[in-house]
Motif scaffolding. Structure first.
Motif, short mmCIF file in Angstrom:
data_model
loop_
_atom_site.label_atom_id
_atom_site.label_comp_id
_atom_site.label_asym_id
_atom_site.label_seq_id
_atom_site.Cartn_x
_atom_site.Cartn_y
_atom_site.Cartn_z
N ALA A 81 0.83 -1.20 0.00
CA ALA A 81 0.00 0.00 0.00
C ALA A 81 0.86 1.25 0.00
CB ALA A 81 -0.93 0.00 1.21
N LEU A 82 1.92 1.25 0.79
CA LEU A 82 2.81 2.40 0.84
C LEU A 82 3.39 2.68 -0.55
CD1 LEU A 82 4.48 4.59 2.24
CD2 LEU A 82 6.16 2.84 2.83
N SER A 83 3.90 1.63 -1.20
CA SER A 83 4.52 1.81 -2.52
C SER A 83 3.50 2.28 -3.56
CB SER A 83 5.17 0.50 -2.97
OG SER A 83 6.01 0.72 -4.07
N ALA A 84 2.32 1.67 -3.54
CA ALA A 84 1.29 2.05 -4.51
C ALA A 84 0.85 3.49 -4.32
CB ALA A 84 0.09 1.11 -4.39
N ILE A 85 0.61 3.89 -3.06
CA ILE A 85 0.11 5.23 -2.79
C ILE A 85 1.18 6.28 -3.12
CG2 ILE A 85 -0.64 6.80 -0.97
CD1 ILE A 85 -2.03 4.38 0.34
N VAL A 86 2.43 6.01 -2.75
CA VAL A 86 3.50 6.98 -3.04
C VAL A 86 3.66 7.14 -4.55
CG1 VAL A 86 5.96 7.43 -2.85
CG2 VAL A 86 4.70 6.65 -0.85
N ASN A 87 3.64 6.03 -5.30
CA ASN A 87 3.71 6.13 -6.76
C ASN A 87 2.55 6.95 -7.31
OD1 ASN A 87 5.78 4.52 -8.52
ND2 ASN A 87 5.46 3.25 -6.70
N HIS A 88 1.34 6.62 -6.86
CA HIS A 88 0.14 7.30 -7.34
C HIS A 88 0.18 8.78 -7.03
CE1 HIS A 88 -4.03 8.75 -6.81
NE2 HIS A 88 -4.31 7.98 -7.85
N ASP A 89 0.54 9.14 -5.80
CA ASP A 89 0.50 10.53 -5.39
C ASP A 89 1.62 11.35 -6.04
OD1 ASP A 89 -1.59 9.70 -3.87
OD2 ASP A 89 -0.71 10.20 -1.93
N MET A 90 2.79 10.74 -6.22
CA MET A 90 3.88 11.46 -6.88
C MET A 90 3.54 11.71 -8.34
SD MET A 90 7.33 9.77 -5.18
CE MET A 90 8.46 10.91 -5.96
#
Length: 308
Positions: free
Chosen positions: A26-35
């Motif tokens: 979840a951390l990796s997905a959200i950081v990718n999405h938000d960046m």
């Protein structure tokens, strides 16, 4: 032909459907999405399903369900590695033509026995950043005819890159641009050292491509400009940069974020049911709770050096 780098930033989240997503995913997905959103870029989801013995359709469906619940949106169509095995095979053939790979037939038991016998003398066997002993390279010095005969027997074998020869062919120092934080807090231009991995596997008779080979091909063909992933893959970037240079692939910017650790201090695995996204959802948590747990608003800020 070299692949041109797109002008618009492209980020990707690339899970393997061999289990349910957990907080680390979840951390990796959200950081990718938000960046990607903050930079006006594109966000892709890629399914890394080469390991057909462990990857299952129900886990793939669960990935999309969890990501949708988290409020993430991505472009269609989804790229699945299992649909592009011919591309990885073609890249391997290029490396064969360069004389940079060789077939290896030593089993794990044989490698373990050779390492144990060598360490009896008191000299430690060299190990890669993950702690695994480097491959002895017994077949590396065979003639091309002998190597071809070895791979033609039909028995279990792997294709390994002769990393020393590959580094010599590149002929210049390798670096990567890092906008996250490495294990020692480095940032900006990082020196790559592929030799610490030894002769890594690029393909096996029971798996048409390794993670290292397929990921650089996929990132290039999807136009990925920013590879955002966990710190456990920080050192693997050295091998990826070597393969990119050998195959004339573009160099993305790398951003390695912190890992989400379990109570025992270890990286989460898909066997950690209590940290699974589905389990947290069933327990009554909301997507905002997941973001709060992971401190994503702070970690999704765009480093200034990533915008250049």
């Amino acid at each position: 032909m070299p692949i041109e780098r797109p002008e618009q930033p492209v980020f990707r989240f690339a899970p393997s459907p061999n289990g349910r997503l957990h907080l680390g995913h979840a951390l990796s997905a959200i950081v990718n999405h938000d960046m990607a959103a903050a930079m006006g870029g594109r966000f892709l989801v890629r399914i890394e399903d080469i390991d057909r013995t462990r990857c299952r359709p129900e886990f793939e469906r669960a990935i999309f369900e969890d990501l949708t619940w988290l409020g993430l949106a991505w472009e269609e169509p989804i790229r699945r590695q299992s649909d592009h095995l011919d591309l990885y095979a073609a890249a391997l053939e290029r490396l064969k033509e360069m004389g940079l790979v060789y077939p290896s037939v030593m089993s794990r038991g044989e490698i373990k026995a050779m390492v144990a016998a060598a360490e009896v003398t008191g000299e430690p066997w060299p190990r890669d950043p993950d702690g695994s002993p480097l491959y002895p390279g017994r077949e590396r010095e065979l003639s091309q005819a002998a190597q071809a005969e070895l791979s033609a027997t039909g028995g279990a074998h792997a294709w390994r890159i002769d990393v020393a020869k590959a580094v010599a062919r590149v002929g210049e120092s390798l670096t990567w641009r890092e906008t996250g934080a490495g294990p020692s807090g480095e940032s900006e231009l990082i020196a790559a050292d592929p030799t610490v991995w030894g002769d890594v596997t690029l393909s096996r008779s029971d798996a048409p491509s390794s993670y290292h080979l397929s990921v650089v091909i996929d990132d290039a063909l999807q136009g990925v400009t920013h590879v955002v992933r966990g710190r456990d893959l920080y050192h693997a970037t050295s091998i990826h940069r070597l393969l990119q240079r050998l195959l004339d692939l573009p160099e993305p910017v790398y951003h390695h974020h912190r890992l989400v650790l379990g109570p025992d201090g270890r990286k989460l695995s898909k066997s950690n049911g209590d940290t699974g996204i589905a389990a947290l959802r069933a327990a009554g948590h909301e997507p905002a709770d997941i973001r709060a747990m992971l401190l994503c608003p702070e970690e999704s800020k765009i480093p200034e050096n990533a915008r250049r």
